[in-house]
Design an enzyme around this catalytic site. Sequence first.
Site, PDB file in Angstrom:
ATOM      1  CD  GLU A  38      -4.026 -42.684  32.523  1.00 44.18           C
ATOM      2  OE1 GLU A  38      -3.110 -43.226  32.115  1.00 44.18           O
ATOM      3  OE2 GLU A  38      -3.888 -42.452  33.819  1.00 44.18           O
ATOM      4  NE  ARG A 265       2.924 -49.222  21.990  1.00 44.31           N
ATOM      5  CZ  ARG A 265       2.692 -48.832  23.251  1.00 44.31           C
ATOM      6  NH1 ARG A 265       2.796 -49.486  24.313  1.00 44.31           N
ATOM      7  NH2 ARG A 265       2.195 -47.518  23.394  1.00 44.31           N
ATOM      8  CE  LYS A 275      -1.366 -41.884  26.573  1.00 39.57           C
ATOM      9  NZ  LYS A 275      -2.709 -41.688  27.267  1.00 39.57           N
TER      10      LYS A 275
END
Length: 558
Positions: A38, A265, A275
């Site tokens: 994104e 992750r 983020k």
Amino acid sequence: MNNSDSINLNENFLEQIIKNDLSNGLDNTDLRFRFPPEPNGFLHIGHAKSICLNFGFGKTFSAPVNLRFDDTNPEKESTEFIDAIKKDITWLGFQWDSECYASDYFDQLYDWAVMLIKKGKAYVDSQSQEEISEQRGVPTSSGKKSPHRDREVIENLDLFEKMKKGHFKPGDCVLRAKIDMSSPNMHMRDPVLYRIINTSHHRTNDKWKIYPTYDWAHGQSDYIEQISHSFCTLEFEVHRELYDWFLQNIYDEGKLLPKQREFARLNLSYTIMSKRKLSELVESGLVSGWDDPRMPTISGLRRRGVPASAIIAFCEKVGVSKRENIIDFALLDFCTREILNKISYRLMVVLDPVELIIENYENDKSENLVAENNPEDESYGNREITFSKKLFIEREDFKEEANRKFFRLTLGKEVRLKNAYIIKGERVEKDAEGNISKIYCSYDPKSKSGSGSPESLRKVKGTIHWVDKNNYENISVNIYDKLFNSESPDDDKENDFKDSLNENSLKTFNNACAEKNINNVEFDKYYQFQRKGYFKLDSKKSDKIFNRTVTLRDNKKF
RNA sequence: UGGCUCAUGGUGUAACUGGCAACACGUCUGGUUUUGGUCCAGAAGAGUCUAGGUUCGAUCCCUAGUGAGCCAACCA
């Protein structure tokens, strides 16, 4: 056999899934992967793992990999991030097949939504967000149906059309899939497909008043691009049921159905990977930007001086599984040193200088000495450095008295000046505060390095670096330490993650003295300041500011 | 009063899918060395979360338990 081709001796579980599909009839030419960021922030080392994974599969199976921007939320996204993301992936050395955008599929997504409405599988809900949320209930008990759940198809079509045309305000209504309000999976309790957002989109501008949610956009984008394997992180595991439900409802006979699979992750010790939190550090000015050398971002690591090949080696060593993990940052340091040791040019730089005077050296004499540029690789050649009566050495390389574990300069003991002569500490001079201002020593004129003389071959307990006081350049050096004091600042639910920021994560030496050859450094090359670590020029603009990438491995025991 | 996932040295991954646990980082020894770097040689460190079960045999299959993560955004 080429070493670089034989690194992955053990295949991870995702590769096994691919191979299994291949042996069950999937054609190799049907293989296609994607990396779907994104554009709402910069890429970090966790993304690097995903990039290496997906592009790595592209390489091992000779399959295309798309770069797809998941740009379904114009309120958070911008072209600045798109550019940064493309730059980082390119720098890592990967090439995507097609550059795609979820926003390119908005028309198709809209048509499919209309189709769902016509099939009675989607409806417009005119309730508030709070009401919808309340009716959805909690995971442990069933939810309640919306009063608008059974609206007529015609009414739904009309309402949805009006949503699209901007007849409603944000929050007035949403389009929902009609699935199962009593499902134990919250994502199946009539998830939202479209919401109204009155923000201009960085690519479609003002064309749309409604935007698809992640769930409605992602799987369908995979399907449109005919992605065979859609790999994402563990938190999307519960989305998979919905991912498959959507696909089943839009699927055309004969087309490939993408398969979503999840892996853990990457977490790195003493830093954060969220983020949202990284963005908070940038916006609050706690760091100088997304590319601050202390940031775990790809751009931060690049600026710090970590080569792309080190990041890739790191991602390979880390492996892929479904277990929660915290990787020791020492592994990244190891990968960085392993590369840098082989490719960096050596220079001598004194970070914290103190003057050294050789009493028995002629006053106005100056001589040229030869030094290797890279002891690991002869092809790097040699360079000349000048030597004279007055030098600078590292303040911490001298002690008036020291135990026998101290291998550096002390009074009455011998030590070698790298590439030069063997010296012996004689006496010191101190200022009013008692700090050492000058160190006096004597040298052995026959001990010149490389001369082959018996004196030069003498064993001394240590070697220290130095810079000629008559011929040096002043530079600034940034020394970095870990950004956080907590091993896992992300996991602390009690305290704000910013509470564990390390206030000493940046220390600058503005009076570092470098040998004159520092004037020849190039921005794209990597350097080792001998005994002090690996360094990289901070920017193309300044040739006087260096960042320390990582220290040398250190085994000292005193 | 739920669902899904995970559990192997300090850390991260393996174990040919059932044959007495391997690799890397880290740690520690010693050697070489004009970088306390590199390089070389070696060592310690887990008996695989627990309890049952299947089996000649279980890290691997089954059951239960324990612990951890994820799910209740109109974020992704």
